[in-house]
Design a protein around this motif. Structure first.
Motif, short mmCIF file in Angstrom:
data_model
loop_
_atom_site.label_atom_id
_atom_site.label_comp_id
_atom_site.label_asym_id
_atom_site.label_seq_id
_atom_site.Cartn_x
_atom_site.Cartn_y
_atom_site.Cartn_z
N LYS A 141 0.83 -1.20 0.00
CA LYS A 141 0.00 0.00 0.00
C LYS A 141 0.87 1.25 0.00
O LYS A 141 0.57 2.23 -0.71
CB LYS A 141 -0.92 0.00 1.22
N ALA A 201 2.14 1.86 -3.47
CA ALA A 201 1.08 2.33 -4.37
C ALA A 201 0.72 3.79 -4.10
O ALA A 201 0.56 4.58 -5.04
CB ALA A 201 -0.16 1.44 -4.22
N THR A 225 1.94 7.18 -6.63
CA THR A 225 0.95 8.13 -7.18
C THR A 225 1.26 9.55 -6.73
O THR A 225 1.27 10.49 -7.54
CB THR A 225 -0.47 7.73 -6.73
N ASP A 245 2.29 -3.60 -11.21
CA ASP A 245 1.68 -2.45 -10.52
C ASP A 245 0.16 -2.55 -10.55
O ASP A 245 -0.52 -2.27 -9.55
CB ASP A 245 2.13 -1.14 -11.17
N GLN A 251 -1.14 -5.17 -8.13
CA GLN A 251 -1.06 -4.73 -6.74
C GLN A 251 -2.23 -3.83 -6.37
O GLN A 251 -2.80 -3.96 -5.28
CB GLN A 251 0.27 -4.01 -6.49
N VAL A 252 -2.62 -2.93 -7.26
CA VAL A 252 -3.74 -2.04 -6.97
C VAL A 252 -5.04 -2.84 -6.85
O VAL A 252 -5.83 -2.65 -5.92
CB VAL A 252 -3.88 -0.96 -8.07
N GLN A 253 -5.27 -3.75 -7.79
CA GLN A 253 -6.48 -4.57 -7.72
C GLN A 253 -6.51 -5.42 -6.46
O GLN A 253 -7.55 -5.57 -5.81
CB GLN A 253 -6.57 -5.48 -8.95
N LEU A 290 -5.00 -4.75 -3.59
CA LEU A 290 -5.22 -3.89 -2.43
C LEU A 290 -6.70 -3.56 -2.27
O LEU A 290 -7.22 -3.47 -1.15
CB LEU A 290 -4.40 -2.60 -2.56
N LEU A 291 -7.38 -3.34 -3.39
CA LEU A 291 -8.79 -3.00 -3.33
C LEU A 291 -9.64 -4.19 -2.88
O LEU A 291 -10.57 -4.04 -2.08
CB LEU A 291 -9.27 -2.50 -4.70
#
Length: 209
Positions: free
Chosen positions: A116, A119, A123, A178, A181-183, A185-186
């Protein structure tokens, strides 16, 4: 004959040296900063909150790290050291590099706070005035270069799919990791990052995972 009784002074417990104590405090601060920055981002996360988590004053934190940006730099360095322990980039062995990336994806699934943090910071750091802006530019350039060499070594062995260049494969791999990782984390339960990365590589590289 002497009747003097000899006594042995009890052994005193070894004291930890100042270096060991300082290293332990720095580690505690870095761990706290990682949590704070992961939860709130770098801009919103405060040194006061970091200090509170380790039970010391803000001045105490600044004794070990002269500024918030210096603390962030060490947090990022620590993350990279851990990652390199899992993926020691070997430009001469492309297969070992890709296998290492799959292991890294497995490892990342055990450290959601660090994932997290990366990420959030990546950003935030798109802003040129962010203290990690230069770090992320250099990191992506270095990672692209390492992966480009790895895929080039596989291409030389005839193990990279026709029409796929090492540069294209390197960029696509970073984007894939990348994005996963975002998916994750969500919604952590919807995908297995390592399994998805294996399937991704199998689509254009001749490696039996």
């Amino acid at each position: 004959m002497s009747t003097k009784t000899q006594t042995t002074e009890p052994r005193r417990p070894r004291r930890r040296g100042p270096y060991a104590k300082t290293a332990a405090v720095r580690t505690a601060i870095l761990d706290a900063a990682l949590d704070v920055f992961a939860e709130s981002g770098y801009r919103s996360g405060s040194l006061r909150e970091v200090a509170d988590r380790v039970g010391m004053s803000e001045a105490g934190v600044l004794h070990h790290f002269p500024s918030k940006s210096a603390l962030l730099a060490d947090v990022l360095d620590r993350r990279d050291v851990r990652a390199l322990e899992v993926v020691p980039f070997d430009q001469e062995d492309g297969e070992a590099t890709l296998r290492g990336l799959v292991r890294l994806a497995e490892y990342n699934a055990t450290i959601p706070g660090i994932v997290k943090l990366f990420a959030v910071l990546s950003t935030e750091a798109t802003s040129p005035d962010h203290p990690a802006h230069g770090y992320f530019i250099a990191r992506y350039a270095r990672t692209r270069g390492n992966l480009r060499h790895a895929f080039a070594s596989l291409a030389a062995q005839g193990r990279l799919a026709d029409g796929v260049s090492p540069e294209r494969a390197a960029i696509a791999t970073i984007a894939m990791m990348d994005g996963l990782q975002v998916q994750w984390l969500l919604e952590p339960g919807i995908l297995d990052m390592a399994a998805q990365l294996r399937r991704f590589f199998q689509g254009f590289v001749d490696i039996d995972f």
